[in-house]
Design an enzyme around this catalytic site. Structure first.
Site, PDB file in Angstrom:
ATOM      1  N   THR A 124      61.932  72.667  14.215  1.00 16.61           N
ATOM      2  CA  THR A 124      62.063  71.264  13.840  1.00 16.61           C
ATOM      3  C   THR A 124      61.239  70.964  12.588  1.00 16.61           C
ATOM      4  O   THR A 124      61.621  70.156  11.760  1.00 16.61           O
ATOM      5  CB  THR A 124      61.574  70.354  14.998  1.00 16.61           C
ATOM      6  OG1 THR A 124      62.183  70.788  16.207  1.00 16.61           O
ATOM      7  CG2 THR A 124      61.924  68.906  14.750  1.00 16.61           C
ATOM      8  N   ARG A 138      56.547  77.907  13.251  1.00 14.03           N
ATOM      9  CA  ARG A 138      55.364  77.753  14.106  1.00 14.03           C
ATOM     10  C   ARG A 138      55.316  78.876  15.117  1.00 14.03           C
ATOM     11  O   ARG A 138      56.284  79.120  15.826  1.00 14.03           O
ATOM     12  CB  ARG A 138      55.406  76.431  14.873  1.00 14.03           C
ATOM     13  CG  ARG A 138      54.887  75.312  14.040  1.00 14.03           C
ATOM     14  CD  ARG A 138      54.763  74.038  14.813  1.00 14.03           C
ATOM     15  NE  ARG A 138      54.860  72.964  13.837  1.00 14.03           N
ATOM     16  CZ  ARG A 138      55.077  71.703  14.145  1.00 14.03           C
ATOM     17  NH1 ARG A 138      55.202  71.337  15.396  1.00 14.03           N
ATOM     18  NH2 ARG A 138      55.148  70.805  13.186  1.00 14.03           N
ATOM     19  N   SER A 167      50.822  71.239  13.356  1.00 15.80           N
ATOM     20  CA  SER A 167      50.864  69.844  13.787  1.00 15.80           C
ATOM     21  C   SER A 167      49.973  69.564  14.993  1.00 15.80           C
ATOM     22  O   SER A 167      48.784  69.805  14.956  1.00 15.80           O
ATOM     23  CB  SER A 167      52.320  69.465  14.059  1.00 15.80           C
ATOM     24  OG  SER A 167      52.398  68.112  14.313  1.00 15.80           O
ATOM     25  N   HIS A 168      50.599  69.088  16.059  1.00 11.70           N
ATOM     26  CA  HIS A 168      49.855  68.660  17.244  1.00 11.70           C
ATOM     27  C   HIS A 168      49.586  69.815  18.196  1.00 11.70           C
ATOM     28  O   HIS A 168      49.020  69.592  19.271  1.00 11.70           O
ATOM     29  CB  HIS A 168      50.667  67.584  17.970  1.00 11.70           C
ATOM     30  CG  HIS A 168      52.054  68.068  18.275  1.00 11.70           C
ATOM     31  ND1 HIS A 168      52.998  68.268  17.299  1.00 11.70           N
ATOM     32  CD2 HIS A 168      52.633  68.439  19.431  1.00 11.70           C
ATOM     33  CE1 HIS A 168      54.110  68.732  17.848  1.00 11.70           C
ATOM     34  NE2 HIS A 168      53.915  68.848  19.140  1.00 11.70           N
ATOM     35  N   LYS A 170      55.035  75.294   6.466  1.00  7.97           N
ATOM     36  CA  LYS A 170      56.184  74.425   6.204  1.00  7.97           C
ATOM     37  C   LYS A 170      56.319  74.267   4.696  1.00  7.97           C
ATOM     38  O   LYS A 170      55.306  74.186   3.986  1.00  7.97           O
ATOM     39  CB  LYS A 170      55.876  73.070   6.852  1.00  7.97           C
ATOM     40  CG  LYS A 170      56.982  72.074   6.753  1.00  7.97           C
ATOM     41  CD  LYS A 170      56.696  70.882   7.645  1.00  7.97           C
ATOM     42  CE  LYS A 170      55.668  69.963   7.045  1.00  7.97           C
ATOM     43  NZ  LYS A 170      55.765  68.605   7.544  1.00  7.97           N
ATOM     44  N   ASP A 223      47.123  63.213  14.899  1.00 10.51           N
ATOM     45  CA  ASP A 223      47.240  64.579  15.404  1.00 10.51           C
ATOM     46  C   ASP A 223      46.648  65.598  14.440  1.00 10.51           C
ATOM     47  O   ASP A 223      45.960  65.237  13.477  1.00 10.51           O
ATOM     48  CB  ASP A 223      48.706  64.897  15.689  1.00 10.51           C
ATOM     49  CG  ASP A 223      49.517  64.999  14.405  1.00 10.51           C
ATOM     50  OD1 ASP A 223      49.159  64.305  13.442  1.00 10.51           O
ATOM     51  OD2 ASP A 223      50.491  65.771  14.371  1.00 10.51           O
ATOM     52  N   ASP A 267      47.662  67.439  11.937  1.00 10.24           N
ATOM     53  CA  ASP A 267      47.884  67.348  10.490  1.00 10.24           C
ATOM     54  C   ASP A 267      48.027  65.915   9.993  1.00 10.24           C
ATOM     55  O   ASP A 267      48.383  65.692   8.833  1.00 10.24           O
ATOM     56  CB  ASP A 267      49.108  68.172  10.079  1.00 10.24           C
ATOM     57  CG  ASP A 267      50.394  67.686  10.724  1.00 10.24           C
ATOM     58  OD1 ASP A 267      50.326  67.118  11.825  1.00 10.24           O
ATOM     59  OD2 ASP A 267      51.471  67.866  10.128  1.00 10.24           O
ATOM     60  N   ASP A 319      50.052  63.339  10.780  1.00  8.11           N
ATOM     61  CA  ASP A 319      51.296  62.578  10.588  1.00  8.11           C
ATOM     62  C   ASP A 319      51.700  61.763  11.807  1.00  8.11           C
ATOM     63  O   ASP A 319      52.562  60.897  11.712  1.00  8.11           O
ATOM     64  CB  ASP A 319      52.444  63.480  10.093  1.00  8.11           C
ATOM     65  CG  ASP A 319      52.724  64.647  11.006  1.00  8.11           C
ATOM     66  OD1 ASP A 319      52.086  64.744  12.078  1.00  8.11           O
ATOM     67  OD2 ASP A 319      53.595  65.474  10.661  1.00  8.11           O
ATOM     68  N   ARG A 320      51.108  62.033  12.960  1.00  6.69           N
ATOM     69  CA  ARG A 320      51.463  61.257  14.158  1.00  6.69           C
ATOM     70  C   ARG A 320      50.432  60.158  14.414  1.00  6.69           C
ATOM     71  O   ARG A 320      49.322  60.217  13.894  1.00  6.69           O
ATOM     72  CB  ARG A 320      51.507  62.163  15.384  1.00  6.69           C
ATOM     73  CG  ARG A 320      52.574  63.216  15.282  1.00  6.69           C
ATOM     74  CD  ARG A 320      52.650  64.017  16.556  1.00  6.69           C
ATOM     75  NE  ARG A 320      53.799  64.914  16.491  1.00  6.69           N
ATOM     76  CZ  ARG A 320      54.483  65.329  17.530  1.00  6.69           C
ATOM     77  NH1 ARG A 320      54.125  64.970  18.743  1.00  6.69           N
ATOM     78  NH2 ARG A 320      55.521  66.124  17.389  1.00  6.69           N
ATOM     79  N   THR A 353      66.514  64.489  15.641  1.00  7.41           N
ATOM     80  CA  THR A 353      65.060  64.639  15.643  1.00  7.41           C
ATOM     81  C   THR A 353      64.619  65.502  14.466  1.00  7.41           C
ATOM     82  O   THR A 353      65.214  66.549  14.218  1.00  7.41           O
ATOM     83  CB  THR A 353      64.622  65.288  16.968  1.00  7.41           C
ATOM     84  OG1 THR A 353      64.952  64.389  18.020  1.00  7.41           O
ATOM     85  CG2 THR A 353      63.136  65.575  16.976  1.00  7.41           C
ATOM     86  N   GLU A 375      60.017  57.746  15.000  1.00  6.50           N
ATOM     87  CA  GLU A 375      60.491  58.613  16.068  1.00  6.50           C
ATOM     88  C   GLU A 375      59.678  58.358  17.317  1.00  6.50           C
ATOM     89  O   GLU A 375      58.491  58.008  17.248  1.00  6.50           O
ATOM     90  CB  GLU A 375      60.314  60.070  15.669  1.00  6.50           C
ATOM     91  CG  GLU A 375      61.113  60.473  14.462  1.00  6.50           C
ATOM     92  CD  GLU A 375      61.020  61.966  14.235  1.00  6.50           C
ATOM     93  OE1 GLU A 375      61.916  62.672  14.679  1.00  6.50           O
ATOM     94  OE2 GLU A 375      60.033  62.416  13.640  1.00  6.50           O
ATOM     95  N   GLU A 376      60.322  58.621  18.456  1.00  2.53           N
ATOM     96  CA  GLU A 376      59.616  58.465  19.729  1.00  2.53           C
ATOM     97  C   GLU A 376      58.431  59.407  19.848  1.00  2.53           C
ATOM     98  O   GLU A 376      57.529  59.169  20.622  1.00  2.53           O
ATOM     99  CB  GLU A 376      60.587  58.664  20.894  1.00  2.53           C
ATOM    100  CG  GLU A 376      61.419  59.949  20.873  1.00  2.53           C
ATOM    101  CD  GLU A 376      60.635  61.219  21.019  1.00  2.53           C
ATOM    102  OE1 GLU A 376      59.696  61.206  21.825  1.00  2.53           O
ATOM    103  OE2 GLU A 376      60.943  62.206  20.337  1.00  2.53           O
ATOM    104  N   SER A 377      58.440  60.497  19.068  1.00  2.00           N
ATOM    105  CA  SER A 377      57.394  61.507  19.155  1.00  2.00           C
ATOM    106  C   SER A 377      56.164  61.098  18.351  1.00  2.00           C
ATOM    107  O   SER A 377      55.529  61.926  17.713  1.00  2.00           O
ATOM    108  CB  SER A 377      57.930  62.844  18.651  1.00  2.00           C
ATOM    109  OG  SER A 377      58.451  62.702  17.343  1.00  2.00           O
ATOM    110  N   LYS A 390      56.082  61.376   8.057  1.00  2.00           N
ATOM    111  CA  LYS A 390      55.500  60.329   8.877  1.00  2.00           C
ATOM    112  C   LYS A 390      54.010  60.309   8.599  1.00  2.00           C
ATOM    113  O   LYS A 390      53.447  61.281   8.104  1.00  2.00           O
ATOM    114  CB  LYS A 390      55.802  60.553  10.349  1.00  2.00           C
ATOM    115  CG  LYS A 390      55.417  61.918  10.915  1.00  2.00           C
ATOM    116  CD  LYS A 390      56.021  62.051  12.301  1.00  2.00           C
ATOM    117  CE  LYS A 390      55.592  63.318  12.999  1.00  2.00           C
ATOM    118  NZ  LYS A 390      56.364  64.496  12.596  1.00  2.00           N
ATOM    119  N   ARG A 443      62.893  68.217  26.997  1.00  5.51           N
ATOM    120  CA  ARG A 443      62.499  66.809  26.900  1.00  5.51           C
ATOM    121  C   ARG A 443      63.604  65.955  27.522  1.00  5.51           C
ATOM    122  O   ARG A 443      64.790  66.141  27.210  1.00  5.51           O
ATOM    123  CB  ARG A 443      62.304  66.392  25.447  1.00  5.51           C
ATOM    124  CG  ARG A 443      61.271  67.227  24.689  1.00  5.51           C
ATOM    125  CD  ARG A 443      60.703  66.423  23.523  1.00  5.51           C
ATOM    126  NE  ARG A 443      59.988  67.247  22.576  1.00  5.51           N
ATOM    127  CZ  ARG A 443      58.761  67.753  22.744  1.00  5.51           C
ATOM    128  NH1 ARG A 443      58.118  67.559  23.888  1.00  5.51           N
ATOM    129  NH2 ARG A 443      58.177  68.474  21.804  1.00  5.51           N
TER     130      ARG A 443
END
Ligand code: G16
Length: 542
Positions: free
Chosen positions: A17, A21, A112-113, A125, A276, A278, A280-281, A343, A362-364, A375, A495
């Site tokens: 996504t 990773r 990321s997270h 990335k 998170d 990195d 972005d969340r 997503t 996004e919901e995430s 984000k 999910r």
């Protein structure tokens, strides 16, 4: 001196996504990083003399990987490499740097997270010239290249000193080490009303931000504590550490449960937030009120005009398909565009570039805008601060007003983590095989009106993305979505996204788990989750 090194391909370098990773040990295999980075650069034909941004979230192996990226980039003709001091760049800050420096792209080192440390995860990335994640066409080309790679090139030289600001040369390439915070902070100061937020802190707003031992610490200290005058110490875990201090830097109700518990106490902070690995969340919790990411997106869309950067209004809103429809209601009322994408933040890039939307989410736990092409966790927190400073209301009152005006989309996501990949694929396959018979049938006492698999035709470039999640849409507006995560590194993660709309204001303050219990049970039953996964309950409910 440039050396051309023979290598053998690894077959597993398919980006998910959000980039490639894997476990740290996978990246530590001989030539693993080198192969993938060379494969990426082979797909950037205009790299000769071009500018490249490089940085990461500071996790274990960040510095080693950055040295490799720089030396390979220099051997591949890039003319100028901009790297964050200490190898640090949050994902949104990297996106901003690519844009303001006119770079051809950037290499962002992050998982990321996901947890860090020698036994944790690592990731690479590539972002393109608009500052956003490379589109699928690029990542597929890089994957194809990685399977055929037989040499990589690198400049043989001593390591670059990443801790000293300034410019050096590596072979024919300029290496510039920059302050990772400065440009990003300047952008935030243009978008938000810092004076007003400063006044709100002065008048006693109680605020807590948890950087979770990850990349946002230096940004949060500079912006919240120093520029905005929030009390010293309101930034928790503010030093980026290779293992994130043992934290799992995923800002959700499980890994930031302490923030939730504090916020539910009568003397808790007025606003608690986290970001998170990195940066972005985001997680937003008001006193006595967790704000779901889907609701946060809707509130931001409805109130963005209160911040100076968005005073002229917004062009539209885009959300990923599993995100609740709360933002759609706002967009319809504002009379602006609304898009539903698969997503992955990369799907917003074209819509933002074309000026079709301003706000995405996004919901995430991802929210952002046209200011960058990622984000942006701190942006979301600043937007909430700006909204609170103008409206002079508590988070809870903002939410209550919002639901009264637009109705409430109750929402919850259930994750079944690290399940057997074959079982997960069988579950999805079985659902797919039953879509025709599910449409029009009853489930949990409600009629399913549509049962399908989501696909997306990009309105800008015409590309089609299929197999993006199984949807069961009910006649009463509720919804169940099943999807396999594209960001895990062990087994598979299933999910299950659950949503139920409630127009009646008398039913806007109910317990979320109780409201969602019937639809959650229906989801378990229809997908036969215990039979396919061996799990009786989800690992994470968020
Ligand atoms: C990445 C993507 C997001 C996506 C999220 C969850 O986030 O950038 O767009 O929503 O993964 O994806 P999945 O459900 O496939 O695990 P991040 O923060 O991990 O880069």
């Amino acid at each position: 001196m440039i050396r051309t090194v023979p290598t053998k391909p690894y077959p597993d370098q398919r980006p998910g996504t959000s980039g490639l990773r894997k476990k740290v040990q996978v990246f530590q295999q001989p030539h693993y990083v080198e192969n993938f980075v060379q494969a990426i650069f082979d797909c950037v034909p205009d790299r000769d003399g071009a500018k490249l941004v490089v940085g990461g979230d500071g996790r274990f192996y960040n510095r080693e990987a950055i040295q490799k990226v720089i030396k390979i980039a220099a051997a591949n003709g890039f003319g100028h490499i901009v790297v964050g001091r200490g190898g640090i760049l949050s994902t949104p800050a990297a996106s901003n740097l690519i844009r303001v420096r006119g770079a051809i792209g950037g290499v962002v080192l992050s998982a990321s997270h996901n947890p860090g440390g020698p036994d944790g995860d690592f990731g690479i990335k590539f972002n393109v010239a608009n500052g956003g994640p490379a589109p699928e066409s690029f990542t597929e080309a890089a994957f194809a290249r990685s399977k055929a790679i037989d040499v990589f090139r690198l400049v043989e030289a001593a390591d670059i000193d990443l801790d000293r600001l300034g410019v050096t040369r590596l072979h024919e390439t300029t290496i510039e080490v920059v302050d990772p915070v400065a440009d990003y902070q300047a952008l935030m100061e243009r978008l938000f009303d810092f004076d007003r937020i400063r006044d709100m802190f002065r008048s006693g707003l109680r605020f807590s931000f948890d950087a979770m031992g990850a990349v946002t610490g230096p940004y949060a200290k500079a912006i919240f504590e120093r520029a905005l005058g929030a009390p010293d110490g309101c930034v928790l875990n503010g030093v980026p550490l290779p293992d994130f201090g043992g934290h799992h830097p995923d800002p959700n109700l499980v890994h930031a449960a302490h923030l939730y518990e504090a916020a539910m106490r009568p003397d808790g902070p007025d606003l608690s937030a986290a970001s998170d690995g990195d940066g972005d969340r985001n997680l937003i919790i008001g006193k006595g009120c967790f704000v779901s990411p889907s609701d946060s997106l809707a509130v931001i869309a409805a109130n963005a005009h209160l911040a100076p950067g968005y005073a002229g209004g917004i062009a539209g809103v885009a959300r990923s398909m599993p995100t609740s429809g709360a933002a759609d209601r706002v967009a319809r009322k504002l009379g602006v565009n609304v898009f539903e994408t698969p997503t992955g933040w990369k799907f917003f890039g074209n819509l933002l570039d074309a000026g079709l939307v301003t706000i995405c989410g996004e919901e995430s736990a991802g929210t952002g805008s046209s200011h960058v092409r990622e984000k942006d966790g701190l942006w979301a927190v600043l937007m909430w601060l700006n909204i609170l400073a103008v409206r002079r209301q508590s988070v809870l009152d903002v939410m209550r007003d919002h639901w009264a005006q637009f109705g409430r989309n109750y929402y919850v996501r259930h994750d079944y983590e690290e399940i057997d990949a074959a079982g997960a694929n069988d579950l999805m396959g079985a659902l797919r095989g039953r879509l025709a018979s599910l449409a029009g049938s009853d489930l949990g006492g409600k009629r399913i009106s549509v049962a399908d698999e989501f696909s997306y035709l990009d309105p800008v470039d015409g590309s089609l993305s299929s197999n993006q999640g199984v949807r069961l849409l009910f006649e009463d507006g509720s919804r169940i979505v099943f999807r396999l995560s594209g960001t895990g590194t062990v087994g598979a993660t299933l999910r299950v996204y659950l949503e139920q709309f409630e127009a009646d204001p008398a039913r806007h303050n109910l317990d979320v788990a109780s409201v969602m219990a019937p639809i959650a049970a229906a989801a378990v039953a229809v997908a036969e989750i215990p039979a396919f996964t061996g799990r009786l309950k989800p690992d994470v409910v968020t």
